[in-house]
Design a protein around this motif. Structure first.
Motif, PDB file in Angstrom:
ATOM      1  N   GLU A 152      -6.850 -20.284   6.064  1.00 26.84           N
ATOM      2  CA  GLU A 152      -8.172 -20.176   6.100  1.00 26.84           C
ATOM      3  C   GLU A 152      -8.542 -19.945   4.447  1.00 26.84           C
ATOM      4  OE1 GLU A 152      -5.737 -18.440   7.504  1.00 26.84           O
ATOM      5  OE2 GLU A 152      -6.510 -17.889   9.603  1.00 26.84           O
ATOM      6  N   ARG A 153      -7.727 -19.565   3.662  1.00 26.53           N
ATOM      7  CA  ARG A 153      -7.904 -19.726   2.262  1.00 26.53           C
ATOM      8  C   ARG A 153      -8.465 -20.748   1.699  1.00 26.53           C
ATOM      9  NH1 ARG A 153     -10.160 -17.413  -2.431  1.00 26.53           N
ATOM     10  NH2 ARG A 153      -8.560 -17.303  -4.105  1.00 26.53           N
TER      11      ARG A 153
ATOM     12  N   GLU B 127       5.128  -9.585  11.112  1.00 25.87           N
ATOM     13  CA  GLU B 127       4.050  -9.429  10.754  1.00 25.87           C
ATOM     14  C   GLU B 127       3.901 -10.039   9.196  1.00 25.87           C
ATOM     15  OE1 GLU B 127       2.724  -5.256  10.767  1.00 25.87           O
ATOM     16  OE2 GLU B 127       3.855  -4.668  12.890  1.00 25.87           O
ATOM     17  N   ILE B 128       2.735 -10.509   8.861  1.00 24.87           N
ATOM     18  CA  ILE B 128       2.368 -11.035   7.573  1.00 24.87           C
ATOM     19  C   ILE B 128       2.098  -9.783   6.432  1.00 24.87           C
ATOM     20  CG2 ILE B 128       1.353 -12.744   6.161  1.00 24.87           C
ATOM     21  CD1 ILE B 128       2.788 -13.755   8.713  1.00 24.87           C
ATOM     22  N   PRO B 129       3.185  -9.215   5.684  1.00 21.21           N
ATOM     23  CA  PRO B 129       2.896  -8.355   4.684  1.00 21.21           C
ATOM     24  C   PRO B 129       2.008  -8.858   3.483  1.00 21.21           C
ATOM     25  CG  PRO B 129       5.235  -8.463   5.084  1.00 21.21           C
ATOM     26  CD  PRO B 129       4.475  -9.784   5.462  1.00 21.21           C
ATOM     27  N   GLN B 130       1.374  -8.096   2.913  1.00 19.71           N
ATOM     28  CA  GLN B 130       0.673  -8.209   1.753  1.00 19.71           C
ATOM     29  C   GLN B 130       1.934  -8.621   0.560  1.00 19.71           C
ATOM     30  OE1 GLN B 130      -2.006  -5.512   0.053  1.00 19.71           O
ATOM     31  NE2 GLN B 130      -1.688  -6.348  -1.927  1.00 19.71           N
TER      32      GLN B 130
ATOM     33  N   MET C 213      -0.137  -6.953  -6.834  1.00 16.54           N
ATOM     34  CA  MET C 213       0.289  -6.662  -5.681  1.00 16.54           C
ATOM     35  C   MET C 213      -1.125  -6.308  -4.942  1.00 16.54           C
ATOM     36  SD  MET C 213       3.290  -4.246  -4.706  1.00 16.54           S
ATOM     37  CE  MET C 213       2.700  -2.757  -5.316  1.00 16.54           C
ATOM     38  N   LEU C 214      -2.358  -7.024  -5.327  1.00 22.56           N
ATOM     39  CA  LEU C 214      -3.349  -6.758  -4.786  1.00 22.56           C
ATOM     40  C   LEU C 214      -3.875  -7.655  -3.917  1.00 22.56           C
ATOM     41  CD1 LEU C 214      -5.249  -5.692  -7.965  1.00 22.56           C
ATOM     42  CD2 LEU C 214      -4.465  -4.121  -6.402  1.00 22.56           C
ATOM     43  N   CYS C 215      -3.507  -9.058  -3.920  1.00 26.06           N
ATOM     44  CA  CYS C 215      -4.036 -10.168  -3.094  1.00 26.06           C
ATOM     45  C   CYS C 215      -3.148 -10.731  -1.994  1.00 26.06           C
ATOM     46  CB  CYS C 215      -4.331 -11.210  -4.032  1.00 26.06           C
ATOM     47  SG  CYS C 215      -5.674 -10.782  -5.390  1.00 26.06           S
ATOM     48  N   ALA C 216      -3.818 -10.920  -1.016  1.00 27.13           N
ATOM     49  CA  ALA C 216      -2.927 -11.545   0.341  1.00 27.13           C
ATOM     50  C   ALA C 216      -2.598 -12.784  -0.172  1.00 27.13           C
ATOM     51  CB  ALA C 216      -4.295 -11.736   1.434  1.00 27.13           C
ATOM     52  N   ALA C 217      -1.289 -13.296   0.664  1.00 21.72           N
ATOM     53  CA  ALA C 217      -0.841 -14.600   0.689  1.00 21.72           C
ATOM     54  C   ALA C 217      -2.032 -15.621   0.825  1.00 21.72           C
ATOM     55  CB  ALA C 217       0.239 -14.762   1.524  1.00 21.72           C
ATOM     56  N   CYS C 218      -1.764 -16.578   0.233  1.00 20.36           N
ATOM     57  CA  CYS C 218      -2.724 -17.764   0.547  1.00 20.36           C
ATOM     58  C   CYS C 218      -2.211 -18.410   2.012  1.00 20.36           C
ATOM     59  CB  CYS C 218      -2.794 -18.968  -0.640  1.00 20.36           C
ATOM     60  SG  CYS C 218      -1.337 -19.756  -0.693  1.00 20.36           S
ATOM     61  N   ASP C 219      -3.448 -18.749   2.464  1.00 18.84           N
ATOM     62  CA  ASP C 219      -2.993 -19.232   4.162  1.00 18.84           C
ATOM     63  C   ASP C 219      -4.143 -20.216   4.500  1.00 18.84           C
ATOM     64  OD1 ASP C 219      -5.575 -17.563   4.304  1.00 18.84           O
ATOM     65  OD2 ASP C 219      -4.663 -15.874   4.747  1.00 18.84           O
TER      66      ASP C 219
ATOM     67  N   TRP D  57      -8.937 -14.267 -11.971  1.00 22.57           N
ATOM     68  CA  TRP D  57      -8.032 -15.217 -11.131  1.00 22.57           C
ATOM     69  C   TRP D  57      -7.345 -15.963 -12.494  1.00 22.57           C
ATOM     70  CZ3 TRP D  57      -6.815 -14.903  -6.016  1.00 22.57           C
ATOM     71  CH2 TRP D  57      -7.622 -13.904  -5.175  1.00 22.57           C
TER      72      TRP D  57
ATOM     73  N   GLU E 202       0.809  -1.236  -0.132  1.00 16.63           N
ATOM     74  CA  GLU E 202      -0.115   0.098  -0.080  1.00 16.63           C
ATOM     75  C   GLU E 202       0.763   1.193  -0.007  1.00 16.63           C
ATOM     76  OE1 GLU E 202      -0.365  -2.468   2.575  1.00 16.63           O
ATOM     77  OE2 GLU E 202      -0.496  -1.629   4.165  1.00 16.63           O
TER      78      GLU E 202
END
Lengths: 197, 197
Positions: free
Chosen positions: B97-98, B128-131, B89-95, B149, B50
């Motif tokens: 919960e994904r 911290e978990i960055p985007q 550079m828009l989407c969170a890392a898969c995790d 996607w 961001e």
């Protein structure tokens, strides 16, 4: 119903119960409201722009869709929007480094500091800084992914209604940006209306 | 020059000195590489999607432009790109919960866990978990801000070169996503080439 006035260039926070709604009101129009939500029980869980984009497959939720946390759980649902529907979820909160980079000498109010102060006032001095939900902020995405920095088109009294999906702290900063034109060159107040459950 | 192989579905990290460059290579093609950078001296400072978007006024930097940290300081410069230039550079890392949300029962490898393991192996268990910077990932922004996607269009051997602007830890996860089609249904390895100073 309780009204919390957020003076121009400042921030305020409030605890919101699951099921309760807040209206974020652009009092005079043309003003950006940086908005944040943290889970009340554990503020290391908070609304996440990057998880929300992935869950809704959009740059910004539509009415009826939810902002989710960094654990992909709904925290705020976008219930209603009387504004032109122009909002941003791409740009970081303004911060001291932003104003230094814009040539400001000395201190300048910023949404990051407003967030930190509002959360400290709620007994939460130790937080990560999430990417905000920038209500009323007009950042068009142009060809080749170029971003514009345009004046907020919201009108006096325009409001966004958000329903809490878990007990949370909601913080709103009336963005003090007066160098780039996002606030029409004139930062003005925001109001938070906390609706009864 | 050192090569670090990142097996399919796993992550690896490396310490990179200021001025040193890394090449992130899509070995077999069509593979997303979730990439992260943390300041070595203090990992609470890290690349920030961001802040980078705000500094470059674009969804993704162009060659010659830098990714900046959450304190708006350059951390990685995008020096060269031999791929088709499609990155996200828009989407969170898969995790975890994904994958639960996608209907996976039980454990599934994820970029968030890969990041956590790689940083722990570098002596940094508390982050911290960055985007992420999702190299080679194809998330088109369509009308009305809708996101697609799509399969990564990168070819075997395509590479992105990043120069460190401060001493930092660079982590790359060979994204294990095999449910949505971003990795062409077949997660494959990534290589990190650490160039000599």
């Amino acid at each position: 119903m309780t009204i919390i006035e957020v003076p121009a260039r400042e921030g305020r926070g409030v605890r919101v119960a699951a099921g309760q709604s807040v209206r974020v009101i652009d009092v005079d129009g043309g003003q950006v409201a940086d908005t944040f939500a943290f889970r009340a029980e554990d503020v290391s869980e908070y609304h996440s722009a990057e998880h929300t984009r992935a869950v809704v497959s959009r740059l910004f939720p539509r009415p009826g869709e939810a902002f989710v946390t960094n654990h992909r759980r709904p925290i705020l649902t976008l219930v209603d929007d009387t504004s032109p529907g122009i909002h941003d979820m791409l740009c970081a909160a303004c911060d001291p480094e932003r104003y230094t980079g814009l040539g400001v000498a000395g201190w300048h109010a910023s949404c990051r500091e407003n967030l930190e102060h509002a959360m400290a006032a709620l007994g939460q001095p130790d937080i990560e800084i999430p990417q905000p939900i920038n209500l009323f902020m007009n950042i068009p995405v142009r060809a080749e992914g170029e971003l514009g920095w345009e004046p907020a088109p919201s009108r006096a009294g325009d409001a966004v209604t958000l329903r809490a999906e878990m007990d949370c702290f909601v913080v709103v900063s009336a963005c003090p940006q007066d160098i780039v034109p996002i606030n029409n060159g004139n930062p003005t107040p925001i109001a938070i209306e906390l609706l009864d459950l």
